[in-house]
Design a protein around this motif. Sequence first.
Motif, PDB file in Angstrom:
ATOM      1  N   ASP A 165      -6.888   9.250  -4.177  1.00  0.00           N
ATOM      2  CA  ASP A 165      -6.419   8.773  -2.881  1.00  0.00           C
ATOM      3  C   ASP A 165      -5.443   9.816  -2.340  1.00  0.00           C
ATOM      4  OD1 ASP A 165      -5.767   7.262  -0.673  1.00  0.00           O
ATOM      5  OD2 ASP A 165      -4.527   5.837  -1.777  1.00  0.00           O
ATOM      6  N   ILE A 166      -5.945  10.766  -1.557  1.00  0.00           N
ATOM      7  CA  ILE A 166      -5.132  11.854  -1.027  1.00  0.00           C
ATOM      8  C   ILE A 166      -4.224  11.327   0.079  1.00  0.00           C
ATOM      9  CG2 ILE A 166      -5.148  14.113   0.118  1.00  0.00           C
ATOM     10  CD1 ILE A 166      -6.140  14.205  -2.761  1.00  0.00           C
ATOM     11  N   VAL A 167      -2.936  11.579  -0.074  1.00  0.00           N
ATOM     12  CA  VAL A 167      -1.943  11.183   0.915  1.00  0.00           C
ATOM     13  C   VAL A 167      -1.704  12.344   1.882  1.00  0.00           C
ATOM     14  CG1 VAL A 167       0.454  10.480   1.259  1.00  0.00           C
ATOM     15  CG2 VAL A 167      -0.855   9.563  -0.671  1.00  0.00           C
ATOM     16  N   CYS A 168      -1.527  13.544   1.335  1.00  0.00           N
ATOM     17  CA  CYS A 168      -1.255  14.739   2.141  1.00  0.00           C
ATOM     18  C   CYS A 168      -2.396  15.734   1.952  1.00  0.00           C
ATOM     19  CB  CYS A 168       0.074  15.355   1.707  1.00  0.00           C
ATOM     20  SG  CYS A 168       0.469  16.910   2.521  1.00  0.00           S
ATOM     21  N   ASN A 169      -3.198  15.904   2.979  1.00  0.00           N
ATOM     22  CA  ASN A 169      -4.340  16.811   2.905  1.00  0.00           C
ATOM     23  C   ASN A 169      -3.918  18.278   2.866  1.00  0.00           C
ATOM     24  OD1 ASN A 169      -6.616  15.030   2.860  1.00  0.00           O
ATOM     25  ND2 ASN A 169      -6.136  14.519   4.980  1.00  0.00           N
ATOM     26  N   CYS A 204       0.912  13.146   7.651  1.00  0.00           N
ATOM     27  CA  CYS A 204       0.950  12.144   6.587  1.00  0.00           C
ATOM     28  C   CYS A 204       2.266  11.361   6.538  1.00  0.00           C
ATOM     29  CB  CYS A 204       0.691  12.786   5.233  1.00  0.00           C
ATOM     30  SG  CYS A 204       1.886  14.066   4.796  1.00  0.00           S
ATOM     31  N   ILE A 205       3.205  11.649   7.413  1.00  0.00           N
ATOM     32  CA  ILE A 205       4.517  11.003   7.328  1.00  0.00           C
ATOM     33  C   ILE A 205       4.431   9.481   7.445  1.00  0.00           C
ATOM     34  CG2 ILE A 205       5.147  11.226   9.766  1.00  0.00           C
ATOM     35  CD1 ILE A 205       8.017  11.918   8.673  1.00  0.00           C
ATOM     36  N   SER A 206       3.579   8.957   8.288  1.00  0.00           N
ATOM     37  CA  SER A 206       3.489   7.498   8.420  1.00  0.00           C
ATOM     38  C   SER A 206       2.900   6.870   7.158  1.00  0.00           C
ATOM     39  CB  SER A 206       2.672   7.106   9.653  1.00  0.00           C
ATOM     40  OG  SER A 206       1.358   7.591   9.541  1.00  0.00           O
ATOM     41  N   THR A 216       4.929  18.788   4.040  1.00  0.00           N
ATOM     42  CA  THR A 216       5.538  20.083   4.337  1.00  0.00           C
ATOM     43  C   THR A 216       4.580  20.985   5.111  1.00  0.00           C
ATOM     44  OG1 THR A 216       4.871  20.978   2.195  1.00  0.00           O
ATOM     45  CG2 THR A 216       7.076  20.012   2.332  1.00  0.00           C
ATOM     46  N   GLY A 217       3.444  20.422   5.512  1.00  0.00           N
ATOM     47  CA  GLY A 217       2.473  21.182   6.295  1.00  0.00           C
ATOM     48  C   GLY A 217       2.475  20.688   7.727  1.00  0.00           C
TER      49      GLY A 217
END
Length: 74
Positions: A3-7, A44-46, A39-40
Amino acid sequence: MRDIVCNCQMVDRKTIDKAIHERNSTTIEEIRRYTGANTGCGKCISYINSILDIEVPKIAAKVENSTQSKFKLW
């Protein structure tokens, strides 16, 4: 399946949960520091904030329960 949170940084939910529960990360800044997530591009912050909203109360309850069992005032 992960389950990728930050791509951007390829950080999965398990890594976020580990940062929260093992390192007591309770803010987006701590999540960034320990995982590299958000950091990209920042999209994904929400998702990370929603994970924090779910998981941080669990840490607070765990701390509260452990404190109650160790100390008795009366």
